[in-house]
Write an enzyme that holds these catalytic residues in place. Structure first.
Site, mmCIF file in Angstrom:
data_model
loop_
_atom_site.group_PDB
_atom_site.id
_atom_site.type_symbol
_atom_site.label_atom_id
_atom_site.label_comp_id
_atom_site.label_asym_id
_atom_site.label_seq_id
_atom_site.Cartn_x
_atom_site.Cartn_y
_atom_site.Cartn_z
ATOM 1 N N TYR A 169 -2.565 3.775 8.933
ATOM 2 C CA TYR A 169 -3.382 3.748 7.711
ATOM 3 C C TYR A 169 -2.616 2.963 6.650
ATOM 4 O O TYR A 169 -1.434 3.222 6.409
ATOM 5 C CB TYR A 169 -3.657 5.175 7.225
ATOM 6 C CG TYR A 169 -4.374 5.238 5.893
ATOM 7 C CD1 TYR A 169 -5.764 5.198 5.834
ATOM 8 C CD2 TYR A 169 -3.664 5.328 4.697
ATOM 9 C CE1 TYR A 169 -6.423 5.243 4.607
ATOM 10 C CE2 TYR A 169 -4.313 5.378 3.476
ATOM 11 C CZ TYR A 169 -5.692 5.336 3.438
ATOM 12 O OH TYR A 169 -6.335 5.365 2.227
ATOM 13 N N HIS A 170 -3.296 2.015 6.000
ATOM 14 C CA HIS A 170 -2.652 1.109 5.042
ATOM 15 C C HIS A 170 -2.743 1.680 3.631
ATOM 16 O O HIS A 170 -3.818 1.771 3.051
ATOM 17 C CB HIS A 170 -3.353 -0.249 5.093
ATOM 18 C CG HIS A 170 -2.509 -1.390 4.591
ATOM 19 N ND1 HIS A 170 -1.846 -1.352 3.382
ATOM 20 C CD2 HIS A 170 -2.210 -2.601 5.143
ATOM 21 C CE1 HIS A 170 -1.196 -2.484 3.204
ATOM 22 N NE2 HIS A 170 -1.393 -3.258 4.258
#
Length: 328
Positions: A117-118
């Site tokens: 997840y960024h």
């Protein structure tokens, strides 16, 4: 009212207004200073990231000047290790950084695709890279956004740290060579327009799934607890920034934060290669795995003060969390 009374009243009003001006400026100063700090702090992290440019160029100059006959791979390995020590120290001091699930990484020589997840600023990927270098003696290859290549001097960093914009073919070759490769399918879009609810914003991107299927390697889902509390993006006029991003394809939404929250990266159980899965089906399975990590480990919606408080967990709370992680 006679003229003398009017004169005294006007004089008194003027004195009051004059006296209020310094108080107004003082109030504005007290309000603006914290706001200025939270918008400047992210740039301190960016400068730390960008400091790798002059450092590696200096190393390259010294190599060509004094160690031209030395083994180039060994030289750059030593240069990377110094960077890893600096990043590791930074992660411990500023965020009490931890990693759980390192045992899920394959042994040296085994390829795997890390899908993460960024956050608004992917500081966790730098921290994890340092951690794996120091503890596992493995360098994680990274797929970065193409806009990074526009930064002067960044190409040397990309070469030394194995950061690439990544075609499907090059990613497959990296994994078949037995390397670790990390990809954030949400990319800059997820970084810019995600929020403290931690919704996965991958749209219909299945490229990473095609890479994993073609390379026949497992996928390791990755999530960093409190990454959205460390840095956040402003929420006003988001529709306008979405339109700007769709045209410019570079980060446009202002970032604020740099808060000293607890950061803990969780590496989930590997999703094994399954030839019966289509890229779309595999993408959905990985997205569900990321969402499950969020559900199990992240407070939703995220809270900055509580995330800072997480750094002061009691021994009992830490032992209980480690016991829960062992069961996963």
């Amino acid at each position: 009212m006679d003229n003398e009374s009017i004169s005294h009243a006007s004089s008194g009003l003027g004195s009051t207004l004059i006296a209020a001006v310094p108080n107004w400026f003082g109030w504005m100063h007290n309000l603006s200073l914290p706001l200025l700090v939270v918008f400047l702090l992210p740039w301190m992290y960016v400068l730390l990231i960008l400091s790798s440019i002059p450092y590696l160029h200096l190393c390259n100059f010294l190599r060509l000047r004094f160690w031209k006959q030395s083994n180039e791979d060994e030289f750059w390995k030593a240069a990377r290790w110094l960077m890893a020590y600096v990043w590791n120290l930074h992660s411990k001091l500023f965020h009490g950084y931890e990693v759980t699930g390192l045992e899920h990484l394959p042994e040296t020589g085994g390829g795997a695709l890390l899908i993460y997840y960024h956050g608004a600023l992917p500081i966790d990927m730098y921290y994890l890279t340092a951690e794996t270098m120091l503890k596992c003696n493995r360098l994680i290859h990274t797929v970065g956004d193409r806009f990074l290549d526009r930064i002067p001097g960044w190409r040397l960093v990309s070469r030394v740290m194995n950061v690439t914009s990544g075609s499907v073919q090059s990613c497959v070759a990296t994994l078949r060579a037995g390397e670790l490769l990390s990809i954030a399918p949400g990319g800059v879009y997820e970084a810019q327009f995600g929020d403290s609810v931690y919704e996965v914003l991958w749209k219909n991107r299945t490229g990473f799934a095609r890479v994993a299927l073609e390379a026949k390697v497992p996928i390791i889902p990755m999530f960093t607890v409190n990454i959205r509390e460390c840095f956040r993006t402003v929420s006003f006029a988001k529709w306008l920034f979405v339109r700007l991003y769709s045209v410019l394809k570079v980060p446009v939404l202002p970032i604020y934060g740099g808060f000293p929250v607890k950061l803990r990266t969780v590496l989930g159980k590997p999703i094994p290669y399954d030839e019966s899965l289509s890229p779309v089906a595999l993408q959905e399975r990985v997205a569900a795995a990321i969402a499950e990590l969020v559900r199990e480990h992240q407070r939703v919606p995220g809270d900055i003060l509580q995330a800072i408080g997480d750094r002061f967990e009691t021994v009992h709370a830490v032992e209980q969390r480690e016991e829960e992680d062992t069961k996963l």
